[in-house]
Scaffold this motif. Structure first.
Motif, PDB file in Angstrom:
ATOM      1  N   PRO A  30       0.899  -1.215  -0.098  1.00  0.00           N
ATOM      2  CA  PRO A  30      -0.013   0.013  -0.016  1.00  0.00           C
ATOM      3  C   PRO A  30       0.921   1.222   0.036  1.00  0.00           C
ATOM      4  CG  PRO A  30      -0.720  -1.605   1.467  1.00  0.00           C
ATOM      5  CD  PRO A  30       0.533  -1.991   1.062  1.00  0.00           C
ATOM      6  N   ALA A  31       0.317   2.175  -0.563  1.00  0.00           N
ATOM      7  CA  ALA A  31       0.879   3.608  -0.744  1.00  0.00           C
ATOM      8  C   ALA A  31       1.536   4.082   0.579  1.00  0.00           C
ATOM      9  CB  ALA A  31       0.242   4.551  -1.720  1.00  0.00           C
ATOM     10  N   VAL A  32       0.457   4.131   1.612  1.00  0.00           N
ATOM     11  CA  VAL A  32       0.914   4.726   2.806  1.00  0.00           C
ATOM     12  C   VAL A  32       2.074   3.736   3.452  1.00  0.00           C
ATOM     13  CG1 VAL A  32      -0.092   4.924   5.275  1.00  0.00           C
ATOM     14  CG2 VAL A  32      -1.537   5.068   3.275  1.00  0.00           C
ATOM     15  N   VAL A  33       1.993   2.614   3.359  1.00  0.00           N
ATOM     16  CA  VAL A  33       3.168   1.816   3.927  1.00  0.00           C
ATOM     17  C   VAL A  33       4.403   2.205   3.463  1.00  0.00           C
ATOM     18  CG1 VAL A  33       3.975  -0.569   4.247  1.00  0.00           C
ATOM     19  CG2 VAL A  33       1.461  -0.116   4.689  1.00  0.00           C
ATOM     20  N   LYS A  34       4.482   2.287   2.006  1.00  0.00           N
ATOM     21  CA  LYS A  34       5.513   2.563   1.336  1.00  0.00           C
ATOM     22  C   LYS A  34       6.126   3.896   1.794  1.00  0.00           C
ATOM     23  CE  LYS A  34       4.875   0.641  -3.225  1.00  0.00           C
ATOM     24  NZ  LYS A  34       4.762   1.005  -4.758  1.00  0.00           N
ATOM     25  N   MET A  35       5.302   5.044   2.046  1.00  0.00           N
ATOM     26  CA  MET A  35       5.696   6.262   2.278  1.00  0.00           C
ATOM     27  C   MET A  35       6.216   6.237   3.778  1.00  0.00           C
ATOM     28  SD  MET A  35       3.485   9.887   2.651  1.00  0.00           S
ATOM     29  CE  MET A  35       2.574   9.327   4.126  1.00  0.00           C
ATOM     30  N   ILE A  36       5.533   5.575   4.534  1.00  0.00           N
ATOM     31  CA  ILE A  36       6.162   5.507   5.897  1.00  0.00           C
ATOM     32  C   ILE A  36       7.445   4.775   6.350  1.00  0.00           C
ATOM     33  CG2 ILE A  36       5.526   4.502   8.271  1.00  0.00           C
ATOM     34  CD1 ILE A  36       2.755   5.144   7.764  1.00  0.00           C
ATOM     35  N   CYS A  37       7.469   3.608   5.350  1.00  0.00           N
ATOM     36  CA  CYS A  37       8.707   2.687   5.728  1.00  0.00           C
ATOM     37  C   CYS A  37       9.860   3.115   4.879  1.00  0.00           C
ATOM     38  CB  CYS A  37       8.340   1.308   5.189  1.00  0.00           C
ATOM     39  SG  CYS A  37       7.134   0.354   6.299  1.00  0.00           S
ATOM     40  N   PHE A  38       9.689   3.844   3.596  1.00  0.00           N
ATOM     41  CA  PHE A  38      10.710   3.891   2.670  1.00  0.00           C
ATOM     42  C   PHE A  38      10.983   5.433   2.857  1.00  0.00           C
ATOM     43  CE2 PHE A  38       9.063   0.691  -0.594  1.00  0.00           C
ATOM     44  CZ  PHE A  38       9.483  -0.467   0.134  1.00  0.00           C
ATOM     45  N   ARG A  39      10.342   6.410   3.212  1.00  0.00           N
ATOM     46  CA  ARG A  39      10.744   7.836   3.250  1.00  0.00           C
ATOM     47  C   ARG A  39      11.191   7.930   4.792  1.00  0.00           C
ATOM     48  NH1 ARG A  39       6.273  11.100  -0.277  1.00  0.00           N
ATOM     49  NH2 ARG A  39       6.905  10.201  -2.147  1.00  0.00           N
ATOM     50  N   PHE A  40      10.566   7.463   5.778  1.00  0.00           N
ATOM     51  CA  PHE A  40      10.858   8.087   7.083  1.00  0.00           C
ATOM     52  C   PHE A  40      11.493   6.705   7.912  1.00  0.00           C
ATOM     53  CE2 PHE A  40       6.491  10.088   6.244  1.00  0.00           C
ATOM     54  CZ  PHE A  40       7.104  11.452   5.996  1.00  0.00           C
ATOM     55  N   LEU A  41      11.087   5.866   8.007  1.00  0.00           N
ATOM     56  CA  LEU A  41      11.683   4.719   8.851  1.00  0.00           C
ATOM     57  C   LEU A  41      13.065   4.448   8.261  1.00  0.00           C
ATOM     58  CD1 LEU A  41       8.714   2.676  10.070  1.00  0.00           C
ATOM     59  CD2 LEU A  41       9.982   4.247  11.195  1.00  0.00           C
ATOM     60  N   ALA A  42      13.235   4.309   6.919  1.00  0.00           N
ATOM     61  CA  ALA A  42      14.268   3.812   6.206  1.00  0.00           C
ATOM     62  C   ALA A  42      15.700   4.881   6.756  1.00  0.00           C
ATOM     63  CB  ALA A  42      14.218   3.691   4.776  1.00  0.00           C
ATOM     64  N   ARG A  43      15.112   6.123   6.739  1.00  0.00           N
ATOM     65  CA  ARG A  43      16.228   6.922   7.074  1.00  0.00           C
ATOM     66  C   ARG A  43      16.443   7.227   8.354  1.00  0.00           C
ATOM     67  NH1 ARG A  43      13.675  12.084   3.420  1.00  0.00           N
ATOM     68  NH2 ARG A  43      14.081  11.342   1.543  1.00  0.00           N
ATOM     69  N   ILE A  44      15.503   7.069   9.324  1.00  0.00           N
ATOM     70  CA  ILE A  44      15.991   6.943  10.705  1.00  0.00           C
ATOM     71  C   ILE A  44      16.617   5.689  11.015  1.00  0.00           C
ATOM     72  CG2 ILE A  44      14.726   6.448  13.079  1.00  0.00           C
ATOM     73  CD1 ILE A  44      12.318   7.920  12.027  1.00  0.00           C
ATOM     74  N   PHE A  45      16.657   4.470  10.524  1.00  0.00           N
ATOM     75  CA  PHE A  45      17.494   3.384  10.648  1.00  0.00           C
ATOM     76  C   PHE A  45      18.696   3.046   9.848  1.00  0.00           C
ATOM     77  CE2 PHE A  45      13.144   2.425  12.614  1.00  0.00           C
ATOM     78  CZ  PHE A  45      13.879   2.123  14.014  1.00  0.00           C
ATOM     79  N   CYS A  46      18.724   4.014   8.812  1.00  0.00           N
ATOM     80  CA  CYS A  46      19.798   4.169   7.728  1.00  0.00           C
ATOM     81  C   CYS A  46      19.782   2.890   7.069  1.00  0.00           C
ATOM     82  CB  CYS A  46      21.197   4.228   8.793  1.00  0.00           C
ATOM     83  SG  CYS A  46      21.514   5.583   9.656  1.00  0.00           S
ATOM     84  N   ILE A  47      18.785   2.721   6.601  1.00  0.00           N
ATOM     85  CA  ILE A  47      18.629   1.552   5.495  1.00  0.00           C
ATOM     86  C   ILE A  47      18.496   2.328   3.927  1.00  0.00           C
ATOM     87  CG2 ILE A  47      17.214  -0.412   4.978  1.00  0.00           C
ATOM     88  CD1 ILE A  47      16.108  -0.569   7.517  1.00  0.00           C
ATOM     89  N   ARG A  48      19.260   1.760   3.151  1.00  0.00           N
ATOM     90  CA  ARG A  48      19.234   1.987   1.858  1.00  0.00           C
ATOM     91  C   ARG A  48      18.151   1.255   1.173  1.00  0.00           C
ATOM     92  NH1 ARG A  48      22.891   1.135  -3.241  1.00  0.00           N
ATOM     93  NH2 ARG A  48      22.749  -0.963  -2.157  1.00  0.00           N
ATOM     94  N   VAL A  49      17.138   1.976   0.537  1.00  0.00           N
ATOM     95  CA  VAL A  49      16.001   1.338  -0.322  1.00  0.00           C
ATOM     96  C   VAL A  49      16.606   1.029  -1.515  1.00  0.00           C
ATOM     97  CG1 VAL A  49      13.633   1.257  -0.839  1.00  0.00           C
ATOM     98  CG2 VAL A  49      14.180   2.251   1.471  1.00  0.00           C
ATOM     99  N   GLU A  50      16.514  -0.092  -2.068  1.00  0.00           N
ATOM    100  CA  GLU A  50      16.817  -0.206  -3.377  1.00  0.00           C
ATOM    101  C   GLU A  50      15.812   0.003  -4.631  1.00  0.00           C
ATOM    102  OE1 GLU A  50      18.155  -4.217  -4.222  1.00  0.00           O
ATOM    103  OE2 GLU A  50      19.259  -4.375  -2.355  1.00  0.00           O
ATOM    104  N   SER A  51      16.051   0.617  -5.554  1.00  0.00           N
ATOM    105  CA  SER A  51      15.043   1.107  -6.539  1.00  0.00           C
ATOM    106  C   SER A  51      14.219  -0.096  -6.895  1.00  0.00           C
ATOM    107  CB  SER A  51      15.845   1.421  -7.946  1.00  0.00           C
ATOM    108  OG  SER A  51      14.866   1.869  -8.925  1.00  0.00           O
ATOM    109  N   SER A  52      13.096   0.312  -7.065  1.00  0.00           N
ATOM    110  CA  SER A  52      11.967  -0.678  -7.237  1.00  0.00           C
ATOM    111  C   SER A  52      11.675  -1.039  -8.930  1.00  0.00           C
ATOM    112  CB  SER A  52      10.756  -0.462  -6.509  1.00  0.00           C
ATOM    113  OG  SER A  52      10.265   0.703  -7.091  1.00  0.00           O
ATOM    114  N   MET A  53      12.203  -0.153  -9.649  1.00  0.00           N
ATOM    115  CA  MET A  53      12.049  -0.283 -11.095  1.00  0.00           C
ATOM    116  C   MET A  53      13.241  -1.178 -11.740  1.00  0.00           C
ATOM    117  SD  MET A  53       9.436   1.067 -11.636  1.00  0.00           S
ATOM    118  CE  MET A  53       9.443   1.026 -13.519  1.00  0.00           C
TER     119      MET A  53
END
Length: 195
Positions: A30-53
């Motif tokens: 879901p878009a909300v989960v993507k926004m929360i996890c990939f934009r906010f939590l990933a930065r807080i925990f220093c996780i690099r999110v790979e490109s999904s394309m």
């Protein structure tokens, strides 16, 4: 208290594994989960999110191709006819020209709505055009299948990244809960009696 901590750890592991394997089912994140996890939590925990394309050329399958692109085959046929040996017969050259004409008929059907020269040709041309159409349909089905497979892999990768972020969040929760419970147990112990 120990049973509570072990049960809490087991529940978090099951929750994380459930998220990790959710992408296999093909349901998008879901878009909300993507926004929360990939934009906010990933930065807080220093996780690099790979490109999904997926990499590579994109193919648009929304418009079915109505004709074959035969430019390579035309060049190959022209090369073969122009570089043929001196002993090549006129029949071979005319056969190659008929094949090219058949390909052109398949790739650009007449605008009059009739079958044109395709229906009046010899059996070889008809068979050849049927084979070309089957090959074209097979290639299109294969491209569609590959695009669907790429989409499923992207969805699976996104769910795995969400699971990784959830695992880090739950790890912080677990460590905080364990330290808090341990501190409460140690500070609430009864004072020792003096002997």
């Amino acid at each position: 208290m120990t049973i509570f901590i072990v049960s809490f750890a087991t529940g978090m592991t099951v929750f994380t594994l459930n998220i990790h394997h959710k992408g296999v089912r093909g349901k998008e994140v879901p878009a909300v989960v993507k926004m929360i996890c990939f934009r906010f939590l990933a930065r807080i925990f220093c996780i690099r999110v790979e490109s999904s394309m997926p990499e590579g050329p994109s193919v648009d399958h929304k418009q079915p191709s109505e004709h074959l692109n035969m430019s390579r085959l035309d060049v190959k046929l022209e090369t073969e006819t122009s570089h043929s040996s001196p002993g090549a017969t006129g029949e071979m050259v005319s056969g190659l020209q008929r094949m090219r004409q058949s390909i052109n008929n398949v790739s650009s059907p007449p605008s009059g709505g009739g079958s044109g020269s395709l229906g009046q040709g010899d059996p070889f041309e008809l068979q050849f055009s049927r084979v070309l159409q089957r090959v074209n349909q097979t290639i299109e089905r294969n491209e569609i299948r590959l695009m669907e497979q790429d989409k499923r892999e992207v969805i699976k990768l996104e769910w795995q990244q969400v699971a990784l972020i959830a695992d880090r969040v739950l790890l912080v929760c677990f460590v905080t809960a364990t330290v808090t419970i341990t501190g409460v147990v140690l500070f609430q112990s009864p004072p020792s009696a003096k002997v």
